[in-house]
Design an enzyme around this catalytic site. Sequence first.
Site, PDB file in Angstrom:
ATOM      1  N   GLU A  63       0.851  -1.325   0.070  1.00 14.84           N
ATOM      2  CA  GLU A  63       0.041   0.027   0.105  1.00 14.84           C
ATOM      3  C   GLU A  63       0.884   1.136   0.144  1.00 14.84           C
ATOM      4  OE1 GLU A  63      -3.616  -0.025   2.279  1.00 14.84           O
ATOM      5  OE2 GLU A  63      -3.789  -2.013   2.173  1.00 14.84           O
ATOM      6  N   HIS A  94      -5.351   1.816   0.873  1.00 17.57           N
ATOM      7  CA  HIS A  94      -4.652   2.308  -0.111  1.00 17.57           C
ATOM      8  C   HIS A  94      -4.755   1.903  -1.372  1.00 17.57           C
ATOM      9  CE1 HIS A  94      -3.266   3.907   3.975  1.00 17.57           C
ATOM     10  NE2 HIS A  94      -2.960   5.035   3.384  1.00 17.57           N
ATOM     11  N   LYS A 120      -9.940   5.203   7.116  1.00 15.41           N
ATOM     12  CA  LYS A 120      -9.195   6.174   6.009  1.00 15.41           C
ATOM     13  C   LYS A 120      -9.147   5.261   4.716  1.00 15.41           C
ATOM     14  CE  LYS A 120      -4.487   7.773   4.895  1.00 15.41           C
ATOM     15  NZ  LYS A 120      -3.134   7.479   5.208  1.00 15.41           N
TER      16      LYS A 120
END
Length: 260
Positions: free
Chosen positions: A90, A148, A175
Site C-alpha cells: 500500500e 490505499h 481512512k
Amino acid sequence: MQTSRPIELHGQPIAGGKFPLICTPLVGRTQEQLLAELAVVLPKQPDVLEWRVDFFEAIGDSAAVIATARAIKQAAGNIPVLFTRRSTLEGGEKIALNEDQVIAMYTAVCESQCIDLIDYEMANDAANIVRVRAAAKANNIKLVLSFHNFSFTPGMETLVAKFLTADQLGADVAKVAVMPRDLDDVLTLLTATREASKKLRIPLISMSMGPYGAMTRLFGWAFGSSLTFAVGASSSAPGQVPIEDLNTVLAILQKSIGGK
C-alpha cells in the site's frame, strides 16, 4: 460546512474541534533526522504528526523505536502523534520484518503509551486486525484502519464499503486513499466520502493522490474528510501540498462558504 465527526482523543476533539485537522508526515531514517524534521515542522503548527516508521532504519529494534517515539512525543508537546507502518503493498517502504514482528512492535509501542493514534491496513488478516485493535484499546490509543490503492480509483460503492468495513472492524477512524487517472476519479472519491460521512458512526479521512488528487487535500473536508495531510518538511505520498499553501486555501474557502 461540517459533514462528519471530528477525531477525538480522551473524549475531546483534537485541536478544539478544528475541521479539517492538518497532519504532517515525519519520514526521517534516523532519530537525529526525525528531530531535525520536527524542528522544521513544529513552527508551522500542524494539528497532528504522523511518524512513518517504515522509513526508520532501526525499525527492527523495538527499544529504538520506542525511544524515538518518546523523543518525538516530547518534542511535539500537545500535538498528537500518529504511528504508521505502511506496507509495501500500500505504498510503504520495504522493511525486514514479518507481520508477526510488526504486530509485536505495534503492541510494544501501544504499551509504551508514547503515541496517540496508530494506523493499520484493513487488508491485513482479520486475526491481526483484532490483535492490533486489542493493543490499541487496552492502552487508550485510537485505531485508524486504512485502505490505499496506488494504481487506480475503485468504484464509488467499493469505496463506501471500505469506509464501512473499517467501522465494522472496530476502527476509531476510517481512512481511504486512492490514485485517480482522471478528474472523474476525483469526483468518485469525493462522492464516496460524502456518502460514507452520512452513514459512518466514526470520523473518516479520504484523499485522492497525485497531481489530480491534490485538490481533494484542499477541500475534501467539505465532503466529510476530517483530516488532510500536508508537507511540513518532506512528503510521504504523491500530491501532498505544503502546509503553508494548505492553510491559505483553507482560510479562503472556509471564509467564502461560512465555515468555521
